[in-house]
Design a protein around this motif. Structure first.
Motif, short mmCIF file in Angstrom:
data_model
loop_
_atom_site.label_atom_id
_atom_site.label_comp_id
_atom_site.label_asym_id
_atom_site.label_seq_id
_atom_site.Cartn_x
_atom_site.Cartn_y
_atom_site.Cartn_z
N TRP A 283 12.08 1.02 -9.66
CA TRP A 283 13.08 1.39 -8.65
C TRP A 283 12.80 2.80 -8.15
N GLN A 284 13.23 3.05 -6.94
CA GLN A 284 13.15 4.42 -6.41
C GLN A 284 14.52 5.08 -6.57
N TRP A 285 14.53 6.39 -6.46
CA TRP A 285 15.74 7.19 -6.70
C TRP A 285 16.04 7.95 -5.41
N VAL B 174 10.30 5.73 2.09
CA VAL B 174 10.04 6.89 2.96
C VAL B 174 9.49 6.43 4.32
N SER B 175 8.47 5.60 4.28
CA SER B 175 7.88 5.15 5.56
C SER B 175 8.90 4.35 6.37
N SER B 176 9.69 3.52 5.69
CA SER B 176 10.67 2.68 6.42
C SER B 176 11.73 3.53 7.10
N GLY C 187 12.78 14.55 2.04
CA GLY C 187 11.95 15.19 1.01
C GLY C 187 11.54 14.22 -0.08
N THR C 188 10.47 14.57 -0.78
CA THR C 188 10.16 13.88 -2.03
C THR C 188 10.14 14.96 -3.13
N PRO C 189 10.47 14.57 -4.37
CA PRO C 189 10.25 15.51 -5.46
C PRO C 189 8.75 15.80 -5.55
N ILE D 127 8.70 15.13 6.87
CA ILE D 127 8.60 14.60 5.51
C ILE D 127 7.80 15.63 4.72
N GLY D 128 8.29 16.01 3.54
CA GLY D 128 7.49 16.99 2.80
C GLY D 128 8.02 17.27 1.41
N VAL D 129 7.25 18.06 0.67
CA VAL D 129 7.62 18.45 -0.69
C VAL D 129 8.29 19.84 -0.65
N GLY E 159 0.79 -1.24 0.00
CA GLY E 159 0.00 0.00 0.00
C GLY E 159 0.82 1.27 0.00
N ALA E 160 2.15 1.17 -0.03
CA ALA E 160 2.98 2.39 -0.11
C ALA E 160 2.92 2.93 -1.53
N GLN E 161 3.40 4.17 -1.74
CA GLN E 161 3.36 4.75 -3.08
C GLN E 161 4.21 3.92 -4.04
N TRP E 162 5.45 3.62 -3.62
CA TRP E 162 6.35 2.79 -4.41
C TRP E 162 6.69 1.57 -3.57
N THR E 163 7.93 1.51 -3.03
CA THR E 163 8.22 0.33 -2.19
C THR E 163 8.21 0.68 -0.71
N ALA F 282 0.26 6.96 7.20
CA ALA F 282 0.53 8.11 6.30
C ALA F 282 1.14 7.65 4.98
N ARG F 283 1.35 6.34 4.79
CA ARG F 283 2.00 5.91 3.55
C ARG F 283 1.10 6.24 2.36
N VAL F 284 1.66 6.25 1.20
CA VAL F 284 1.02 6.58 -0.08
C VAL F 284 0.78 8.11 -0.23
N ASN F 285 0.96 8.59 -1.46
CA ASN F 285 0.78 10.03 -1.73
C ASN F 285 -0.67 10.45 -1.56
N LYS F 286 -0.85 11.62 -0.96
CA LYS F 286 -2.14 12.30 -1.07
C LYS F 286 -1.89 13.30 -2.18
N LEU G 147 -2.56 19.43 -2.70
CA LEU G 147 -1.84 20.37 -1.83
C LEU G 147 -2.12 19.98 -0.39
N SER G 148 -1.07 19.97 0.42
CA SER G 148 -1.25 19.46 1.79
C SER G 148 -0.61 20.40 2.81
N PRO G 149 -1.37 20.81 3.82
CA PRO G 149 -0.84 21.80 4.78
C PRO G 149 0.03 21.15 5.86
N ASN G 150 1.11 20.48 5.45
CA ASN G 150 1.96 19.75 6.39
C ASN G 150 2.45 20.60 7.55
N LEU G 151 2.71 21.90 7.27
CA LEU G 151 3.29 22.72 8.34
C LEU G 151 2.25 23.22 9.34
P1 FAD Z 1 5.56 5.98 1.14
O1 FAD Z 1 6.31 5.08 2.07
O2 FAD Z 1 4.27 5.55 0.57
O3 FAD Z 1 5.35 7.37 1.93
C1 FAD Z 1 4.78 8.49 1.30
C2 FAD Z 1 5.05 9.71 2.19
O4 FAD Z 1 4.67 10.88 1.46
C3 FAD Z 1 4.28 9.71 3.49
O5 FAD Z 1 5.19 9.75 4.56
C4 FAD Z 1 3.44 10.99 3.46
O6 FAD Z 1 3.55 11.69 4.67
C5 FAD Z 1 4.07 11.81 2.36
N1 FAD Z 1 3.07 12.55 1.57
C6 FAD Z 1 1.98 12.02 0.98
N2 FAD Z 1 1.30 12.98 0.32
C7 FAD Z 1 1.97 14.15 0.53
C8 FAD Z 1 1.75 15.49 0.13
N3 FAD Z 1 0.70 15.84 -0.64
N4 FAD Z 1 2.63 16.44 0.54
C9 FAD Z 1 3.69 16.09 1.30
N5 FAD Z 1 3.96 14.84 1.71
C10 FAD Z 1 3.10 13.87 1.33
N6 FAD Z 1 8.62 11.74 -7.32
C11 FAD Z 1 9.25 11.89 -8.52
O7 FAD Z 1 10.30 11.29 -8.72
N7 FAD Z 1 8.72 12.71 -9.48
C12 FAD Z 1 7.55 13.40 -9.30
O8 FAD Z 1 7.09 14.12 -10.19
C13 FAD Z 1 6.88 13.28 -8.04
N8 FAD Z 1 5.74 13.97 -7.78
C14 FAD Z 1 5.17 13.87 -6.54
C15 FAD Z 1 4.03 14.66 -6.24
C16 FAD Z 1 3.46 14.61 -4.95
C17 FAD Z 1 2.27 15.47 -4.63
C18 FAD Z 1 4.04 13.78 -3.95
C19 FAD Z 1 3.46 13.74 -2.55
C20 FAD Z 1 5.16 13.00 -4.25
C21 FAD Z 1 5.72 13.03 -5.53
N9 FAD Z 1 6.85 12.27 -5.85
C22 FAD Z 1 7.46 12.41 -7.07
C23 FAD Z 1 7.42 11.32 -4.87
C24 FAD Z 1 6.99 9.87 -5.13
O9 FAD Z 1 5.69 9.83 -5.71
C25 FAD Z 1 6.93 9.05 -3.82
O10 FAD Z 1 6.24 9.78 -2.84
C26 FAD Z 1 8.28 8.76 -3.26
O11 FAD Z 1 9.04 8.05 -4.23
C27 FAD Z 1 8.19 7.93 -1.98
O12 FAD Z 1 7.60 6.68 -2.22
P2 FAD Z 1 7.51 5.64 -1.00
O13 FAD Z 1 6.84 4.38 -1.46
O14 FAD Z 1 8.88 5.50 -0.40
O15 FAD Z 1 6.55 6.47 -0.02
#
Ligand code: FAD
Ligand code: SF4
Length: 398
Positions: free
Chosen positions: A283-285, A96-98, A192-194, A167-169, A89-93, A139-143, A146-150
């Protein structure tokens, strides 16, 4: 006699009040708190000072003559990685959560700023300070809005917490770095995430409605390196829609104005960045920017499969061709788009070159957007690194 910091006398704005950045506000959450006191310097859309904050965070600003740093910012190391046991259920693998779990459980931090979903709507973000594994996993997976993290910053101060992971953009992190010294912390870690092309909650609905075959069942989507948007649905099925097939006329104004004026795609001020854009499919970067980021990555190395980043292809002609398409917002028929998507994927840029493709395309688009809509802001708002990247291309005349 102790002096009360001046920000404590300020008051965060109510939800309904217009933010100082007006239509450019990315809802980062700072203005929900008394740290609004610093908004003039902290807001990424009012004052751009990335190079100064790079020096504050990493000890130096990026080397503009080094292509790798020009594009990806200050860094010590870049690798491709994936979890050997991905988090369901994470966005990728789930790197970030780990990482957040490891930092909390090993006692490096007392809490983690991250963002869960509201109970009524999975796409409405609910920022929290997580204090255990379950809260981080929730909190895993992207929302993808726009998110008011602060908005939780005042709670940090009230809790007396001294060691924090955020954790934030990019826009959230720029504001956070600007007020970092006012937070009373002993140590702030930044993961950070991109981020690009984000949307408001209503914009997200428009995107889902015009792009997916079943908007109401989408649980997850990502703009991927194979030039398709990949959707996952609640029944487990997947769906792919090529970028070239997006209804760009309908979606012309869907991206938030803040994101159309942002040049911090790769989150320049985080200690470590975890995305996917510089890695190959699946893969993640990971970009380690400084010693703190290195210390963070070490914590989870035994959970990762790691390989060097690669770079293949040549993006430049594709970016140049895309410039007029952005300008005219053309829409191709979906079947033709599939074919183009196939061809581009076979010969298109891979790894870091895909990252540069994406940065070039977004920076050019955003430069044109700022030039057209905020000409007076152009000079100060566009960082020097972005100006140099945009200068590689021929732009339409003003
Ligand atoms: P997970 O373990 O699933 O954790 C996701 C984390 O993201 C959680 O901790 C959560 O707190 C945080 N998060 C979720 N939604 C938001 C949000 N709206 N604002 C801030 N933090 C949030 N990567 C790229 O390489 N290119 C991109 O163009 C790109 N666009 C993105 C756009 C958005 C809005 C977001 C949130 C991320 C984007 N990313 C992008 C990052 C990528 O999609 C993954 O989030 C990242 O690779 C982490 O994956 P994961 O499985 O390790 O994350
Ligand atoms: Fe305030 Fe953040 Fe909006 Fe800027 S982006 S106006 S700092 S809430």
């Amino acid at each position: 006699m102790s002096v009360v910091p001046s920000h404590r006398r300020a008051k965060g704005l109510a939800d309904t009040q217009r933010r100082p950045a007006k239509e450019l506000c990315s809802e980062c959450g700072l203005c929900d708190t008394h740290y609004i006191h610093y908004v003039k310097d902290a807001c990424a859309f009012i004052t751009q000072h990335i190079d100064e904050l790079e020096t504050q965070s990493h000890g130096r600003s990026r080397h503009l003559d080094n292509e790798q740093e020009l594009y990806f910012g200050v860094h010590q190391e870049m690798v491709a990685a994936r979890k050997t046991e991905p988090i369901e259920g994470a966005q990728w693998t789930g790197i970030v959560s780990s990482l957040a779990i490891a930092m909390l459980e090993r006692g490096l931090v007392e809490g983690v700023i991250c963002v869960q979903s509201s109970t009524s709507d999975r796409f409405t973000p609910q920022p929290v300070i997580a204090r255990n594994r379950e809260e981080i996993l929730a909190a895993r997976v992207n929302k993808p809005t726009l998110s008011p993290n602060l908005s939780v910053l005042e709670q940090i101060e009230q809790s007396g917490m001294k060691r924090l992971l955020a954790i934030g953009v990019g826009c959230q992190i720029q504001a956070l770095r600007t007020v970092e010294s006012k937070l009373g912390l002993e140590k702030l870690y930044v993961l950070g995430t991109p981020c690009t092309d984000n949307v408001t909650r209503s914009g997200l609905q428009k995107f889902l409605d015009t792009t997916s075959r079943s908007p109401e069942t989408v649980v997850h989507y990502e703009f991927m390196q194979d030039f398709n948007v990949h959707f996952k649905h609640s029944d487990g099925s997947t769906e792919q829609v090529p970028f070239f097939g997006l209804n760009t006329k309908e979606l012309k104004d869907v991206f938030a104005p803040s994101c159309m004026t942002c040049f911090d795609y790769t989150n320049a001020l985080a200690d470590i960045v975890v995305g996917y854009m510089g890695a190959t499919f699946g893969w993640q970067w990971i970009v380690v920017r400084n010693e703190t980021g290195k210390e963070m990555l070490e914590l989870i190395k035994d959970q990762l499969q790691v390989q060097p980043v690669i770079s293949q292809g040549d993006r430049r002609a594709a970016v140049q061709q895309g410039i007029s398409a952005y300008d005219n917002a053309m829409t191709l028929p979906i079947w033709l788009a599939w074919i183009i998507s196939f061809v581009v994927n076979k010969v298109g840029p891979k790894g870091l070159e895909y990252g540069r493709f994406s940065i070039d395309s977004h920076f050019v688009r955003n430069f044109l957007y700022v030039r057209r809509n905020y000409p007076k802001k152009l000079e100060a708002h566009v960082p020097e690194f972005a100006k140099r990247i945009v200068a590689h291309y021929q732009l339409p005349k003003v």
